[in-house]
Motif scaffolding. Structure first.
Motif, PDB file in Angstrom:
ATOM      1  N   TRP B 135       0.844  -1.285   0.053  1.00  0.00           N
ATOM      2  CA  TRP B 135      -0.132   0.031  -0.002  1.00  0.00           C
ATOM      3  C   TRP B 135       1.050   1.206  -0.065  1.00  0.00           C
ATOM      4  CZ3 TRP B 135      -5.188  -0.152  -0.704  1.00  0.00           C
ATOM      5  CH2 TRP B 135      -5.638  -1.446  -0.706  1.00  0.00           C
ATOM      6  N   GLU B 136       1.592   1.304  -1.179  1.00  0.00           N
ATOM      7  CA  GLU B 136       2.459   2.399  -1.109  1.00  0.00           C
ATOM      8  C   GLU B 136       1.855   3.783  -1.829  1.00  0.00           C
ATOM      9  OE1 GLU B 136       5.395   4.864  -3.853  1.00  0.00           O
ATOM     10  OE2 GLU B 136       3.707   3.713  -4.408  1.00  0.00           O
ATOM     11  N   PRO B 137       2.114   4.828  -1.493  1.00  0.00           N
ATOM     12  CA  PRO B 137       1.226   5.904  -1.804  1.00  0.00           C
ATOM     13  C   PRO B 137       0.732   5.965  -3.277  1.00  0.00           C
ATOM     14  CG  PRO B 137       2.918   6.730  -0.548  1.00  0.00           C
ATOM     15  CD  PRO B 137       3.184   5.310  -0.494  1.00  0.00           C
ATOM     16  N   ARG B 138       1.665   5.965  -4.193  1.00  0.00           N
ATOM     17  CA  ARG B 138       1.550   5.923  -5.627  1.00  0.00           C
ATOM     18  C   ARG B 138       0.657   4.934  -6.194  1.00  0.00           C
ATOM     19  NH1 ARG B 138       7.097   8.229  -7.384  1.00  0.00           N
ATOM     20  NH2 ARG B 138       7.418   7.494  -5.121  1.00  0.00           N
ATOM     21  N   LEU B 139       0.990   3.530  -5.529  1.00  0.00           N
ATOM     22  CA  LEU B 139       0.319   2.666  -5.988  1.00  0.00           C
ATOM     23  C   LEU B 139      -1.135   2.550  -5.533  1.00  0.00           C
ATOM     24  CD1 LEU B 139       2.233  -0.696  -5.369  1.00  0.00           C
ATOM     25  CD2 LEU B 139       1.131  -0.137  -7.309  1.00  0.00           C
ATOM     26  N   THR B 140      -1.369   2.864  -4.089  1.00  0.00           N
ATOM     27  CA  THR B 140      -2.621   3.180  -3.579  1.00  0.00           C
ATOM     28  C   THR B 140      -3.501   4.143  -4.341  1.00  0.00           C
ATOM     29  OG1 THR B 140      -1.730   2.545  -1.539  1.00  0.00           O
ATOM     30  CG2 THR B 140      -3.919   3.360  -1.326  1.00  0.00           C
ATOM     31  N   THR B 141      -2.808   5.295  -4.684  1.00  0.00           N
ATOM     32  CA  THR B 141      -3.701   6.216  -5.455  1.00  0.00           C
ATOM     33  C   THR B 141      -4.304   5.537  -6.769  1.00  0.00           C
ATOM     34  OG1 THR B 141      -2.006   7.934  -4.385  1.00  0.00           O
ATOM     35  CG2 THR B 141      -3.388   8.558  -6.234  1.00  0.00           C
ATOM     36  N   CYS B 183      -5.970  11.847  -2.594  1.00  0.00           N
ATOM     37  CA  CYS B 183      -5.521  10.727  -2.013  1.00  0.00           C
ATOM     38  C   CYS B 183      -4.221  10.441  -2.088  1.00  0.00           C
ATOM     39  CB  CYS B 183      -6.236   9.657  -3.071  1.00  0.00           C
ATOM     40  SG  CYS B 183      -6.314   7.802  -2.477  1.00  0.00           S
ATOM     41  N   PHE B 184      -3.299  10.865  -2.988  1.00  0.00           N
ATOM     42  CA  PHE B 184      -2.292  10.684  -2.889  1.00  0.00           C
ATOM     43  C   PHE B 184      -1.440  11.516  -1.566  1.00  0.00           C
ATOM     44  CE2 PHE B 184       2.126  12.341  -4.191  1.00  0.00           C
ATOM     45  CZ  PHE B 184       2.928  10.962  -4.255  1.00  0.00           C
ATOM     46  N   LEU B 185      -1.895  12.722  -1.555  1.00  0.00           N
ATOM     47  CA  LEU B 185      -1.286  13.688  -0.445  1.00  0.00           C
ATOM     48  C   LEU B 185      -1.468  12.883   0.712  1.00  0.00           C
ATOM     49  CD1 LEU B 185      -2.420  17.116  -0.768  1.00  0.00           C
ATOM     50  CD2 LEU B 185      -0.063  16.163  -0.649  1.00  0.00           C
ATOM     51  N   VAL B 186      -2.721  12.085   1.160  1.00  0.00           N
ATOM     52  CA  VAL B 186      -2.911  11.292   2.381  1.00  0.00           C
ATOM     53  C   VAL B 186      -2.192  10.258   2.488  1.00  0.00           C
ATOM     54  CG1 VAL B 186      -4.811  10.147   3.690  1.00  0.00           C
ATOM     55  CG2 VAL B 186      -5.246  12.184   2.543  1.00  0.00           C
ATOM     56  N   THR B 187      -2.199   9.557   1.521  1.00  0.00           N
ATOM     57  CA  THR B 187      -0.981   8.238   1.600  1.00  0.00           C
ATOM     58  C   THR B 187       0.216   8.760   1.504  1.00  0.00           C
ATOM     59  OG1 THR B 187      -1.522   8.095  -0.729  1.00  0.00           O
ATOM     60  CG2 THR B 187      -2.673   6.534   0.668  1.00  0.00           C
ATOM     61  N   ARG B 188       0.895   9.539   1.317  1.00  0.00           N
ATOM     62  CA  ARG B 188       2.070  10.091   1.331  1.00  0.00           C
ATOM     63  C   ARG B 188       2.568  10.654   2.604  1.00  0.00           C
ATOM     64  NH1 ARG B 188       6.278  10.583  -2.969  1.00  0.00           N
ATOM     65  NH2 ARG B 188       7.995  10.686  -1.433  1.00  0.00           N
ATOM     66  N   LEU B 189       1.507  11.525   3.236  1.00  0.00           N
ATOM     67  CA  LEU B 189       2.128  12.554   4.215  1.00  0.00           C
ATOM     68  C   LEU B 189       1.808  11.823   5.621  1.00  0.00           C
ATOM     69  CD1 LEU B 189       1.102  16.009   2.926  1.00  0.00           C
ATOM     70  CD2 LEU B 189       3.308  14.871   2.873  1.00  0.00           C
ATOM     71  N   VAL B 190       0.698  10.933   5.771  1.00  0.00           N
ATOM     72  CA  VAL B 190       0.378  10.438   7.022  1.00  0.00           C
ATOM     73  C   VAL B 190       1.377   9.190   7.134  1.00  0.00           C
ATOM     74  CG1 VAL B 190      -1.424   9.213   8.170  1.00  0.00           C
ATOM     75  CG2 VAL B 190      -1.939  11.132   6.923  1.00  0.00           C
ATOM     76  N   PRO B 191       2.377   9.369   8.171  1.00  0.00           N
ATOM     77  CA  PRO B 191       3.159   8.312   8.265  1.00  0.00           C
ATOM     78  C   PRO B 191       2.532   7.037   9.111  1.00  0.00           C
ATOM     79  CG  PRO B 191       3.730  10.082   9.765  1.00  0.00           C
ATOM     80  CD  PRO B 191       2.657  10.506   8.908  1.00  0.00           C
ATOM     81  N   THR B 192       2.647   6.025   8.649  1.00  0.00           N
ATOM     82  CA  THR B 192       2.095   5.012   9.432  1.00  0.00           C
ATOM     83  C   THR B 192       2.986   3.955  10.037  1.00  0.00           C
ATOM     84  OG1 THR B 192       1.855   3.748   7.326  1.00  0.00           O
ATOM     85  CG2 THR B 192       0.013   4.878   8.370  1.00  0.00           C
ATOM     86  N   SER B 193       2.925   3.322  10.871  1.00  0.00           N
ATOM     87  CA  SER B 193       3.698   2.496  11.598  1.00  0.00           C
ATOM     88  C   SER B 193       3.841   0.913  10.531  1.00  0.00           C
ATOM     89  CB  SER B 193       3.525   2.243  12.900  1.00  0.00           C
ATOM     90  OG  SER B 193       2.277   1.742  13.320  1.00  0.00           O
ATOM     91  N   VAL B 194       2.621   0.747  10.088  1.00  0.00           N
ATOM     92  CA  VAL B 194       2.187  -0.564   9.615  1.00  0.00           C
ATOM     93  C   VAL B 194       3.338  -0.611   8.244  1.00  0.00           C
ATOM     94  CG1 VAL B 194       0.440  -2.165   8.933  1.00  0.00           C
ATOM     95  CG2 VAL B 194       0.092  -0.273  10.635  1.00  0.00           C
ATOM     96  N   HIS B 195       3.262   0.198   7.307  1.00  0.00           N
ATOM     97  CA  HIS B 195       3.818   0.106   6.116  1.00  0.00           C
ATOM     98  C   HIS B 195       4.855   1.200   6.050  1.00  0.00           C
ATOM     99  CE1 HIS B 195       0.473  -2.499   5.143  1.00  0.00           C
ATOM    100  NE2 HIS B 195      -0.712  -1.348   5.321  1.00  0.00           N
ATOM    101  N   PRO B 196       6.105   0.552   5.859  1.00  0.00           N
ATOM    102  CA  PRO B 196       7.176   1.595   5.585  1.00  0.00           C
ATOM    103  C   PRO B 196       7.171   2.258   4.203  1.00  0.00           C
ATOM    104  CG  PRO B 196       8.061  -0.578   5.151  1.00  0.00           C
ATOM    105  CD  PRO B 196       6.726  -0.743   5.639  1.00  0.00           C
ATOM    106  N   VAL B 197       7.147   3.484   4.275  1.00  0.00           N
ATOM    107  CA  VAL B 197       6.937   4.280   2.963  1.00  0.00           C
ATOM    108  C   VAL B 197       8.528   4.260   2.304  1.00  0.00           C
ATOM    109  CG1 VAL B 197       6.559   6.634   1.692  1.00  0.00           C
ATOM    110  CG2 VAL B 197       5.376   5.808   3.873  1.00  0.00           C
ATOM    111  N   ILE B 198       8.430   3.510   1.043  1.00  0.00           N
ATOM    112  CA  ILE B 198       9.900   3.572   0.403  1.00  0.00           C
ATOM    113  C   ILE B 198       9.825   4.892  -0.406  1.00  0.00           C
ATOM    114  CG2 ILE B 198      11.201   2.181  -1.362  1.00  0.00           C
ATOM    115  CD1 ILE B 198       8.982  -0.048  -0.495  1.00  0.00           C
ATOM    116  N   LEU B 199      11.162   5.437  -0.107  1.00  0.00           N
ATOM    117  CA  LEU B 199      11.193   6.840  -0.792  1.00  0.00           C
ATOM    118  C   LEU B 199      12.075   6.740  -1.802  1.00  0.00           C
ATOM    119  CD1 LEU B 199      11.473   9.066   2.403  1.00  0.00           C
ATOM    120  CD2 LEU B 199       9.681   8.923   0.871  1.00  0.00           C
TER     121      LEU B 199
END
Lengths: 236, 250, 252
Positions: B135-141, B183-199
């Motif tokens: 559930w990476e931001p761009r994918l989710t979006t 949608c992109f902003l939310v998934t990108r900017l909200v840090p979650t402990s569950v899924h590491p955001v791969i930058l």
């Protein structure tokens, strides 16, 4: 008998009072949503039966609460326009000297109200069934933020979509198909904010603040757009 | 009768040319991406990271070539959706059937490109991140975007009256378009402990990488526009045929 | 095909202010045309009956004039107000009776009327509702849910709802459909009592009844105006023949 142009607020109150009076007489939406919420809790009970550690449940409960709210609200939203359609009462509203956005605001308000009532019943039950074993974090009260913002957003965008789907074939499924992807950002933000508030970890503000900011942003943008576009949707 | 002459007939013949140009450009871009663009080291990943059970710091990523296809396709699909929203707004203001038709065709093009984005993205993930789904931001979006576009067509199919259908589709197209960036902003900017955001830092594109990317992007735009004109003409001819048939019945 | 309306006839209406003025009204979407270049003008106090086969555009015309649908082209003026510019000002003075009741079945008769009175900004909604209930002779059932009403009673209440704002122009969309003979009689009486000072536009399938009630008739076929005339200029027989000629064999 003379008439003066009624104020927008009077009309809003009249419409809202009509919805509330009707609902408390038939209890159509409240019973349907209430029973559905309780049944979902039962399903959660089965789904979590093998989860031993209370902490696991606490970690998941933010998501579960929002699953409960989203599906319960879907059920209520599909019903919120059925009686406006039944004998063509909505047409009477369109024929009245009434700004169409007042129809949107009053309907969104009544949906918000009924949703809040159901949440007031369902969420304590959720706590009773799943969270009594795990000590609540002192930041527990902060879940109120995402709950309020999320419910407002659901009622707002849901009212617009329910208006669209009320006159279509297979409206129940269609509402879900349009509603869930559209509220995904709000849902995501609210789940994150609710979860961190329930867990009460030290870094809570790092997640809570951006989540809430984005959820509020979503509400403002989406409700504004719904409000602007409502005239088109309701009058065709 | 609907339209007796097509003021945009020139555009229709241009569509063939555009398609050809698009095909050439994208092909050149792909060839260039292999011939001239340097292979990307795992440096594109911020720090040594364990993804799907393998370290990806210093590995030559041949799969990165997908990027020259994936990114332009994704951008094109979003641009197509922008046109859905614009035509939707135009329809709501002017109430002319043709804008609804254009919005619909634009959304069809968007769907084609979204599906291509999703498929190429799937390969990308599998080979670069070692997982089939995250559930990476761009994918989710893009997943949400795909659901919204599918919802758009389900909505169209569920309304019988053409004017209602057009109004509902226009409104939904506009809202969906606004929803996507949020949608992109939310998934990108909200840090979650569950899924590491791969930058990933996309800024490190050298000129030899930028050139094929740009060629590919322009090529995709040409292809999308060519397809759009073709489909639009087909739809219009179909409409005229229907109108003629109705005329015969009377 | 007959279009008996001439310029001379148009001018004869021009002396008193028309309540409805329709000028080259068209309503179409894509290849489908619901109304095609319809023009007519209706003087105050008139009762217009619109006739035509199914799909002729009768209901669409009614919905456009009553501000429910927007015209594609042409101009409509109601009470000398432009339909596109001031729909809300028009809405204040129109009433609409449809074959559906436009009421809330789960509210009582009185609640329904009070709700409507409030929406229109009547100064004393409760008194308004009481008065209208008496007019349609439903005072005894005022506290009953509309859901429990018979078709005839519902239709009477629907008329009370439409008249509560004291409209100058009343639209009737097949008000007789689904009514038993007794209810038709009551509706006839009711219409007779409310006719003063008001103008009416009615869509009806009942040729005889519509003709009798009317002062003007409009015949539509395929969205086009076939005939617009004052009833006094027409004999029912010739009108019926014309109607059948225009409609074909659809109506026996």
């Amino acid at each position: 008998m003379n008439s003066t142009r009624p104020s927008t607020f009077t009309q809003y109150r009249t419409l809202l009072a009509k919805d509330i009076r009707r609902e408390f007489r038939t209890r159509e939406m409240l019973t349907a949503m209430g029973i559905y919420a309780v049944l979902m809790l039962v399903v959660f009970g089965a789904a979590l039966a093998t989860t031993v550690a209370a902490f696991d449940i606490l970690q998941m409960s933010g998501g579960l609460i929002w699953a409960l709210i989203v599906f319960t609200s879907l059920l209520g939203l599909t019903r919120s326009f059925s009686y406006e359609k039944e004998e063509g009462a909505l047409e009477a509203l369109l024929l009245a000297p009434l700004d169409r956005s007042v129809i949107f605001l009053s309907k969104a308000s009544s949906n918000l109200l009924f949703l809040a009532v159901v949440e007031l019943i369902a969420l304590p039950l959720f706590y009773f069934f799943f969270l009594t074993g795990s000590g609540l974090a002192p930041t527990f009260w902060m879940t109120l933020g995402p709950l309020i913002v999320g419910t407002v957003g659901i009622a707002g965008i849901g009212t617009l979509l329910a208006t669209i789907t009320m006159g279509t074939r297979g409206k129940d499924v269609l509402l879900a198909v349009l509603f869930i992807p559209l509220i995904f950002p709000l849902l995501y933000a609210c789940v994150c904010a609710t979860t961190v508030a329930l867990l009460g970890s030290e870094m809570i503000m790092d997640t809570y603040v951006p989540s809430m900011a984005l959820a509020i942003g979503y509400d403002v943008v989406m409700i504004l757009v719904s409000w602007l576009l409502y005239d088109f949707v309701v009058s065709v | 009768m609907t339209e007796k002459k097509h003021p945009l007939r020139g555009l229709d013949s241009a569509a063939v040319v555009l398609l050809a140009i698009g095909a050439v450009l994208t092909t050149v871009a792909f060839v260039l991406s292999f011939v001239s663009a340097p292979l990307v080291y795992g440096a594109a990943v911020d720090a040594p990271a364990l993804i799907g059970g393998q370290m990806v710091t210093n590995k030559l990523l041949l799969s990165q070539k997908i990027f020259y296809f994936h990114m332009p396709v994704a951008v094109t699909s979003f641009v197509a959706l922008l046109f859905t929203a614009i035509f939707g707004a135009l329809f709501l203001v002017r109430r002319e059937r043709r804008y609804d038709l254009r919005a619909k065709v634009a959304t069809e093009i968007a769907l084609v490109f979204i599906l291509m984005t999703m498929v190429s993205g799937e390969f990308w993930e599998r080979f670069e991140w070692g997982v089939w789904w995250t559930w990476e931001p761009r994918l989710t979006t893009y997943f949400i975007l795909m659901l919204l576009v599918i919802g758009y067509f389900i909505l169209r199919g569920a309304v019988d009256d053409p004017e209602r259908r057009a109004v509902f589709a226009s409104v939904f197209g506009i809202i969906a378009f606004i929803d996507v960036p949020i949608c992109f902003l939310v998934t990108r900017l909200v840090p979650t402990s569950v899924h590491p955001v791969i930058l990933r830092t996309d800024s490190g594109l050298g000129p030899m990488m930028l050139l094929p990317l740009m060629l590919s992007l322009v090529g995709m735009f040409c292809i999308a526009f060519g397809l759009y004109r073709f489909r639009l003409r087909e739809q219009r001819l179909r409409e005229r045929l229907e109108a003629l048939k109705e005329g015969l019945e009377d | 095909m007959m279009t008996p309306e001439t310029d001379a006839e148009n001018r004869s209406f021009a002396t008193d202010l028309p309540v409805v003025e329709v000028h080259k009204l068209s309503k179409s979407f894509g290849a489908r045309t619901a109304l095609d270049n319809v023009s007519f003008s209706l003087p105050e106090g008139a009762f217009l009956s619109i006739f035509g086969p199914n799909g002729a555009g009768k209901t669409t015309l009614l919905r456009v004039i009553s501000t429910l649908e927007r015209p594609s082209s042409g101009a409509v003026r109601v009470f000398d107000l432009d339909l596109k510019e001031q729909p809300e000002a028009i809405r204040e003075h129109i009433g609409f009776v449809s074959h559906r009741s436009l009421l809330y079945p789960d509210l009582t008769a009185e609640e329904n009327l009070e709700f409507t009175a409030r929406l229109y900004g009547m100064s004393d909604p409760a008194r308004c509702a009481t008065h209208m209930l008496a007019t349609v002779e439903l005072t005894a059932r005022r506290h009953d849910l509309v859901r429990s009403f018979s078709r005839g009673m519902t239709q009477r209440l629907a008329i009370a709802r439409a008249l509560i704002c004291d409209p100058h122009l009343v639209f009737l969309d097949e008000p007789y459909s689904g009514l038993d003979p007794h209810a038709v009689e009551i509706l006839d009486e009711l219409l007779a009592t409310i006719r003063q000072r008001r103008s009416f536009i009615m869509v009806s399938h009942d040729l005889q009844k519509g003709f009798e009630l009317s002062t003007h008739v409009l015949m539509l076929a395929k969205g086009r105006k076939e005939l617009f005339a004052e009833r006094s200029e027409l004999a029912f027989e010739s009108f019926a023949n014309q109607y059948h000629a225009a409609v074909g064999m659809e109506v026996a």
